[in-house]
Motif scaffolding. Structure first.
Motif, PDB file in Angstrom:
ATOM      1  N   LEU A 167      12.043  -4.172  14.970  1.00  0.00           N
ATOM      2  CA  LEU A 167      10.631  -4.062  15.349  1.00  0.00           C
ATOM      3  C   LEU A 167      10.314  -2.689  15.934  1.00  0.00           C
ATOM      4  N   ASP A 168       9.290  -2.050  15.377  1.00  0.00           N
ATOM      5  CA  ASP A 168       8.831  -0.765  15.923  1.00  0.00           C
ATOM      6  C   ASP A 168       7.493  -0.926  16.654  1.00  0.00           C
ATOM      7  N   VAL A 169       6.851  -2.095  16.453  1.00  0.00           N
ATOM      8  CA  VAL A 169       5.496  -2.294  16.994  1.00  0.00           C
ATOM      9  C   VAL A 169       5.428  -3.659  17.669  1.00  0.00           C
ATOM     10  N   TYR A 209       3.774  -9.233  -1.693  1.00  0.00           N
ATOM     11  CA  TYR A 209       2.544 -10.010  -1.546  1.00  0.00           C
ATOM     12  C   TYR A 209       1.468  -9.048  -1.041  1.00  0.00           C
ATOM     13  N   ASP A 210       0.332  -9.047  -1.698  1.00  0.00           N
ATOM     14  CA  ASP A 210      -0.782  -8.178  -1.284  1.00  0.00           C
ATOM     15  C   ASP A 210      -2.071  -8.851  -1.711  1.00  0.00           C
ATOM     16  N   VAL A 211      -3.167  -8.560  -1.018  1.00  0.00           N
ATOM     17  CA  VAL A 211      -4.438  -9.147  -1.440  1.00  0.00           C
ATOM     18  C   VAL A 211      -4.901  -8.532  -2.765  1.00  0.00           C
ATOM     19  N   PRO A 230      10.386   2.227  20.073  1.00  0.00           N
ATOM     20  CA  PRO A 230       9.085   2.308  20.754  1.00  0.00           C
ATOM     21  C   PRO A 230       7.974   2.954  19.904  1.00  0.00           C
ATOM     22  N   HIS A 231       7.553   2.283  18.845  1.00  0.00           N
ATOM     23  CA  HIS A 231       6.465   2.746  17.966  1.00  0.00           C
ATOM     24  C   HIS A 231       6.667   4.216  17.551  1.00  0.00           C
ATOM     25  N   ILE A 232       7.809   4.451  16.898  1.00  0.00           N
ATOM     26  CA  ILE A 232       8.154   5.825  16.521  1.00  0.00           C
ATOM     27  C   ILE A 232       8.056   6.054  15.014  1.00  0.00           C
ATOM     28  N   GLY A 290       0.853  -1.192   0.000  1.00  0.00           N
ATOM     29  CA  GLY A 290       0.000   0.000   0.000  1.00  0.00           C
ATOM     30  C   GLY A 290       0.883   1.234   0.000  1.00  0.00           C
ATOM     31  N   ARG A 291       0.417   2.283   0.704  1.00  0.00           N
ATOM     32  CA  ARG A 291       1.184   3.541   0.736  1.00  0.00           C
ATOM     33  C   ARG A 291       2.598   3.330   1.278  1.00  0.00           C
ATOM     34  N   ILE A 292       2.682   2.737   2.494  1.00  0.00           N
ATOM     35  CA  ILE A 292       4.002   2.624   3.131  1.00  0.00           C
ATOM     36  C   ILE A 292       4.853   1.567   2.425  1.00  0.00           C
ATOM     37  N   GLY A 293       4.238   0.412   2.095  1.00  0.00           N
ATOM     38  CA  GLY A 293       4.984  -0.638   1.395  1.00  0.00           C
ATOM     39  C   GLY A 293       5.598  -0.112   0.109  1.00  0.00           C
ATOM     40  N   ASN A 337       9.212  -5.223  11.171  1.00  0.00           N
ATOM     41  CA  ASN A 337       7.786  -4.937  11.379  1.00  0.00           C
ATOM     42  C   ASN A 337       7.597  -3.514  11.884  1.00  0.00           C
ATOM     43  N   THR A 338       7.059  -2.668  10.991  1.00  0.00           N
ATOM     44  CA  THR A 338       6.691  -1.301  11.389  1.00  0.00           C
ATOM     45  C   THR A 338       5.184  -1.117  11.216  1.00  0.00           C
ATOM     46  N   ALA A 339       4.448  -2.258  11.086  1.00  0.00           N
ATOM     47  CA  ALA A 339       3.000  -2.148  10.835  1.00  0.00           C
ATOM     48  C   ALA A 339       2.231  -2.214  12.158  1.00  0.00           C
ATOM     49  N   VAL A 384       1.076  -4.458   6.281  1.00  0.00           N
ATOM     50  CA  VAL A 384      -0.376  -4.664   6.210  1.00  0.00           C
ATOM     51  C   VAL A 384      -1.028  -4.096   7.467  1.00  0.00           C
ATOM     52  N   PRO A 385      -2.309  -3.743   7.391  1.00  0.00           N
ATOM     53  CA  PRO A 385      -2.991  -3.307   8.615  1.00  0.00           C
ATOM     54  C   PRO A 385      -3.280  -4.512   9.504  1.00  0.00           C
ATOM     55  N   LEU A 386      -3.556  -4.272  10.778  1.00  0.00           N
ATOM     56  CA  LEU A 386      -3.978  -5.371  11.659  1.00  0.00           C
ATOM     57  C   LEU A 386      -5.498  -5.499  11.547  1.00  0.00           C
TER      58      LEU A 386
HETATM   59  P1  NAD Z   1      -2.462   1.022   3.128  1.00  0.00           P
HETATM   60  O1  NAD Z   1      -3.899   0.767   3.391  1.00  0.00           O
HETATM   61  O2  NAD Z   1      -2.071   2.057   2.126  1.00  0.00           O
HETATM   62  O3  NAD Z   1      -1.733  -0.356   2.712  1.00  0.00           O
HETATM   63  C1  NAD Z   1      -2.010  -1.591   3.299  1.00  0.00           C
HETATM   64  C2  NAD Z   1      -1.874  -2.661   2.219  1.00  0.00           C
HETATM   65  O4  NAD Z   1      -2.064  -3.938   2.829  1.00  0.00           O
HETATM   66  C3  NAD Z   1      -2.924  -2.541   1.097  1.00  0.00           C
HETATM   67  O5  NAD Z   1      -2.302  -2.542  -0.173  1.00  0.00           O
HETATM   68  C4  NAD Z   1      -3.812  -3.780   1.295  1.00  0.00           C
HETATM   69  O6  NAD Z   1      -4.329  -4.296   0.075  1.00  0.00           O
HETATM   70  C5  NAD Z   1      -2.836  -4.744   1.941  1.00  0.00           C
HETATM   71  N1  NAD Z   1      -3.499  -5.795   2.701  1.00  0.00           N
HETATM   72  C6  NAD Z   1      -4.552  -5.688   3.539  1.00  0.00           C
HETATM   73  N2  NAD Z   1      -4.852  -6.881   4.070  1.00  0.00           N
HETATM   74  C7  NAD Z   1      -3.958  -7.769   3.558  1.00  0.00           C
HETATM   75  C8  NAD Z   1      -3.755  -9.164   3.727  1.00  0.00           C
HETATM   76  N3  NAD Z   1      -4.551  -9.898   4.514  1.00  0.00           N
HETATM   77  N4  NAD Z   1      -2.730  -9.737   3.055  1.00  0.00           N
HETATM   78  C9  NAD Z   1      -1.947  -9.011   2.219  1.00  0.00           C
HETATM   79  N5  NAD Z   1      -2.106  -7.689   2.012  1.00  0.00           N
HETATM   80  C10 NAD Z   1      -3.090  -7.083   2.678  1.00  0.00           C
HETATM   81  O7  NAD Z   1      -1.826   1.357   4.551  1.00  0.00           O
HETATM   82  P2  NAD Z   1      -0.438   2.124   4.835  1.00  0.00           P
HETATM   83  O8  NAD Z   1      -0.679   3.581   4.953  1.00  0.00           O
HETATM   84  O9  NAD Z   1       0.592   1.622   3.904  1.00  0.00           O
HETATM   85  O10 NAD Z   1      -0.131   1.581   6.312  1.00  0.00           O
HETATM   86  C11 NAD Z   1       0.146   0.218   6.556  1.00  0.00           C
HETATM   87  C12 NAD Z   1       0.122  -0.044   8.046  1.00  0.00           C
HETATM   88  O11 NAD Z   1       1.227   0.613   8.662  1.00  0.00           O
HETATM   89  C13 NAD Z   1      -1.082   0.575   8.783  1.00  0.00           C
HETATM   90  O12 NAD Z   1      -2.225  -0.252   8.699  1.00  0.00           O
HETATM   91  C14 NAD Z   1      -0.583   0.700  10.193  1.00  0.00           C
HETATM   92  O13 NAD Z   1      -0.906  -0.467  10.908  1.00  0.00           O
HETATM   93  C15 NAD Z   1       0.922   0.804  10.028  1.00  0.00           C
HETATM   94  N6  NAD Z   1       1.436   2.110  10.473  1.00  0.00           N
HETATM   95  C16 NAD Z   1       2.413   2.111  11.417  1.00  0.00           C
HETATM   96  C17 NAD Z   1       2.936   3.315  11.885  1.00  0.00           C
HETATM   97  C18 NAD Z   1       4.042   3.335  12.910  1.00  0.00           C
HETATM   98  O14 NAD Z   1       4.150   4.307  13.641  1.00  0.00           O
HETATM   99  N7  NAD Z   1       4.881   2.325  12.981  1.00  0.00           N
HETATM  100  C19 NAD Z   1       2.439   4.542  11.382  1.00  0.00           C
HETATM  101  C20 NAD Z   1       1.463   4.503  10.399  1.00  0.00           C
HETATM  102  C21 NAD Z   1       0.956   3.281   9.949  1.00  0.00           C
END
Ligand code: NAD
Length: 307
Positions: A256-258, A170-172, A280-282, A149-152, A230-232, A204-206
């Motif tokens: 690991l950030d999370v 890998y993405d859905v 620490p989740h930064i 997604g955006r961050i990936g 893992n920064t998700a 990926v989001p949780l």
């Molecule tokens: P996004 O929605 O742009 O991207 C998420 C991607 O994951 C999407 O392309 C989606 O299709 C894919 N996805 C969803 N479920 C899936 C699955 N089961 N298997 C494979 N792919 C799957 O989100 P983003 O802006 O890139 O952010 C990603 C995550 O980063 C956020 O959900 C959040 O948890 C985390 N995040 C962490 C911090 C931090 O401080 N460490 C800050 C912001 C966001």
């Protein structure tokens, strides 16, 4: 004049935008729930960050509230059902932290592969640990992105253009063709990604389908020389399985950030391992991301009240 309660620190440029648009700002940092119940009564909008909590009680006490804005991403501190029942709009700034999180992910990769934190700890103990700090370059190795997604995508861009890494993901859903072409990125299934990548980076989001997506079985598929970043969200990885993987050498390291439990409890097994870098989740914790988050939600609020 629209009265707005700013209930958390907001970047000066965002405040200035609100003033110029003619909003009347009431500023009180992190009020308690009781205080928020009083303050919310006569405002039409409220801006929060990860605090304070905008509970059902607060929302029910609001008489004129039309907008709740979170200058950031997570909406865990807002009772969305209560807001929805009253027809209150909820805004956030999902794109604001993208670059900051991506840069931290790359930082963790370099830190783990070059053992920077470990070397620093040793230097402070008076130990010149050069032999123990043989590292690896990023150039030419395979980066497996889980969640393009955006961050990936931002991580893949820095990795490909900045370091010459090879990108698989890998993405859905597939990422846009032009991005695949730009990054020479290949979409693969999760098993192939885990078996092939030198670095696995989670974005990926949780959600229920990603809870413990990386469990013991998946960690055992990874190369022994590979590292996990893992920064998700902590819950995407089974922590107990990860500790086992790191202790028993199924993988070489992790950044690991999370964490499943935040703050990470003192003396957690992860803190005892030298092949792990912990922050620490930064991910979103930069001046730039906070400025963008403030400005993004303020622009949405101004647009809403104009329309
Ligand atoms: P996004 O929605 O742009 O991207 C998420 C991607 O994951 C999407 O392309 C989606 O299709 C894919 N996805 C969803 N479920 C899936 C699955 N089961 N298997 C494979 N792919 C799957 O989100 P983003 O802006 O890139 O952010 C990603 C995550 O980063 C956020 O959900 C959040 O948890 C985390 N995040 C962490 C911090 C931090 O401080 N460490 C800050 C912001 C966001």
């Amino acid at each position: 004049m629209v009265k707005i309660l700013v209930a958390a620190p907001l970047h000066e440029k965002a405040l200035e935008k609100l003033r110029s648009a003619g909003f009347q700002i009431v500023y009180e940092e992190y009020p308690s729930e009781d205080r928020l119940v009083e303050l919310i009564k006569d405002v039409e909008a409220i801006i929060v960050r990860s605090k304070p909590k905008v509970s059902r009680r607060v929302i029910e006490a609001a008489e004129k509230l039309k907008v709740i804005a979170r200058a950031g991403v997570g909406l865990d501190n807002i009772d969305l059902d209560a807001a929805n029942e009253k027809g209150i709009q909820v805004f956030n700034a999902p794109a604001a932290p993208t670059q900051s999180v991506a840069e931290l992910a790359i930082g963790l990769m370099i830190d783990v592969l070059r053992k920077i934190a470990f070397a620093d700890r040793k230097m402070r103990e008076g130990v010149w640990a050069k032999k123990q700090c043989l590292g690896h370059e990023l150039r030419g190795i395979v980066l497996g992105i889980i969640g393009m997604g955006r961050i990936g995508t931002a991580v893949a861009r820095i990795a490909y253009h900045g370091f010459g890494m090879k990108i698989i993901y890998y993405d859905v859903r597939r990422c846009p063709k032009d991005v695949e072409k730009e990054l020479d990125a290949k979409c693969v299934d999760l098993e192939t990604l885990l078996k092939t990548a030198d670095i696995v980076s989670i974005h990926v989001p949780l959600v229920p389908s990603t809870k413990h997506l990386i469990n013991e079985e998946k960690l055992r598929l990874m190369k022994k020389s590979a590292i996990l970043i893992n920064t998700a969200r902590g819950g995407v990885v089974d922590t107990d399985a990860l500790v086992k993987a790191l202790k028993e050498g199924w993988i070489a390291g992790a950044g690991l950030d999370v964490f499943e439990e935040e703050p990470l409890p003192p003396n957690h097994p992860l803190t005892k391992l030298d092949n792990v870098v912990l922050t620490p989740h930064i991910g979103a914790n930069t001046v730039e991301a906070q400025e963008r988050a403030g400005i993004e939600v303020v622009e949405k609020i101004i647009e809403f009240f104009k329309g």
